[in-house]
Design an enzyme around this catalytic site. Structure first.
Site, mmCIF file in Angstrom:
data_model
loop_
_atom_site.group_PDB
_atom_site.id
_atom_site.type_symbol
_atom_site.label_atom_id
_atom_site.label_comp_id
_atom_site.label_asym_id
_atom_site.label_seq_id
_atom_site.Cartn_x
_atom_site.Cartn_y
_atom_site.Cartn_z
ATOM 1 N N LYS A 2 43.218 46.926 39.624
ATOM 2 C CA LYS A 2 42.508 47.994 38.915
ATOM 3 C C LYS A 2 42.806 49.372 39.488
ATOM 4 O O LYS A 2 43.264 49.527 40.617
ATOM 5 C CB LYS A 2 41.010 47.693 38.884
ATOM 6 C CG LYS A 2 40.715 46.532 37.935
ATOM 7 C CD LYS A 2 39.256 46.314 37.664
ATOM 8 C CE LYS A 2 39.096 45.248 36.570
ATOM 9 N NZ LYS A 2 37.677 44.897 36.339
ATOM 10 N N ARG A 44 38.520 36.753 39.557
ATOM 11 C CA ARG A 44 39.372 36.810 38.366
ATOM 12 C C ARG A 44 40.581 37.676 38.707
ATOM 13 O O ARG A 44 40.456 38.886 38.922
ATOM 14 C CB ARG A 44 38.584 37.398 37.189
ATOM 15 C CG ARG A 44 39.342 37.405 35.872
ATOM 16 C CD ARG A 44 38.450 37.945 34.750
ATOM 17 N NE ARG A 44 39.140 37.920 33.468
ATOM 18 C CZ ARG A 44 39.923 38.875 33.004
ATOM 19 N NH1 ARG A 44 40.123 39.973 33.739
ATOM 20 N NH2 ARG A 44 40.507 38.769 31.824
#
Length: 277
Positions: free
Chosen positions: A220, A255
């Site tokens: 991210k 995840r």
């Protein structure tokens, strides 16, 4: 924690990402066809993924939603193809639409990963409850299109914690098995870099709600802001660091795009904590 009827052990659980989208922030287009989705899923399973999470709509910041029909067209053939190759695999569907969830569950998926925490579609809670499947309830401020437009909180940890507690309570009231609920603080979904860091720093506050916690930091933007890595694929080491830190603060599932790197780091962390395979 259970996913469908298959028990997952006490060690960290790796959820491998299969995006059947052309525009996801890190791997858009890499698994867009069912055949490519199977290739990626098999690779992730070989690397040690316990769950394969299939998503048909990009939720990157600024992303436009796709139609329900298009999401179904992308997701269901991918789920069917993966389970045709690996019938024993635990497959999750990343959707907030009940029609997509229902079709994927009928095709053999065992979990629903809902970024709206069952708020995006009034039929989702009944679908999950009736199926008796696992469900991930995630915190998000706004929508993927708007969530990064100046997100503000008085106390991000307290607000996220209270939201997730309320959504878990609502899910149980709707008939969802509490033993199949996971909570996700929604790293990167309507949060600044500092918000993300505060949530990771105080993740134990989220775990105190009483449900297993899933963390999704993989590749991210906030990691790139810290390390200077502009290419999402160059954020693997930063992702691994966040996974290990989150595990130490009580996270249960992770995840990720890069399963092997995270699995090996978490296996060492688990060994240090005295958890056996």
């Amino acid at each position: 924690m259970r996913a469908g009827d298959r028990k997952l052990g006490p060690r960290p659980v790796l959820v491998g990402i299969v995006n059947v989208t052309p525009d996801s922030f890190s791997d858009g287009g890499e698994a867009f066809s069912p055949e490519r989705a199977v290739e990626r899923a098999l690779r992730l399973l070989e690397e040690g993924a316990h769950v394969i999470d299939v998503g048909g709509e990009s939720t990157r910041p600024g992303a436009e939603p796709v139609s329900g029909e298009e999401e179904l067209r992308r997701v269901v053939p991918a789920v069917q193809a993966i389970l045709a190759e690996r019938p024993e695999a635990v497959v999750s569907v990343d959707t907030y639409r009940s029609e997509t969830a229902e079709a994927a569950l009928d095709a053999g998926a065992l979990m629903v990963n809902d970024i709206t925490a069952l708020r995006g579609d009034p039929r989702m809670a009944p679908v999950v409850a009736e199926a008796g499947c696992g469900v991930v309830l995630m915190h998000m401020r706004g929508t993927p299109k708007t969530m990064q437009r100046d997100p503000r909180y008085a106390d991000v940890v307290r607000e996220v914690r209270n939201f997730l507690a309320e959504r878990a309570e609502a899910a149980v009231a709707a008939g969802v098995d509490p033993g199949r609920i996971l909570l996700d603080p929604g790293i990167g979904f309507g949060k600044t870099v500092e918000h993300n860091l505060r949530l990771l720093r105080s993740l134990d506050v989220i775990t105190e709600v009483g449900f297993p916690v899933l963390v999704g930091t993989s590749r991210k933007a906030f990691i790139g802001r810290i390390t200077g890595a502009e290419d999402p694929k160059e954020r693997v080491f930063g992702t691994v660091a966040t996974s290990v830190i989150a595990y130490g603060r009580g996270a249960f599932a992770f995840r990720v795009h890069d399963v092997r790197a995270n699995r090996e780091a978490l296996e060492v962390a688990a060994a240090v904590e005295g958890l056996s395979p």
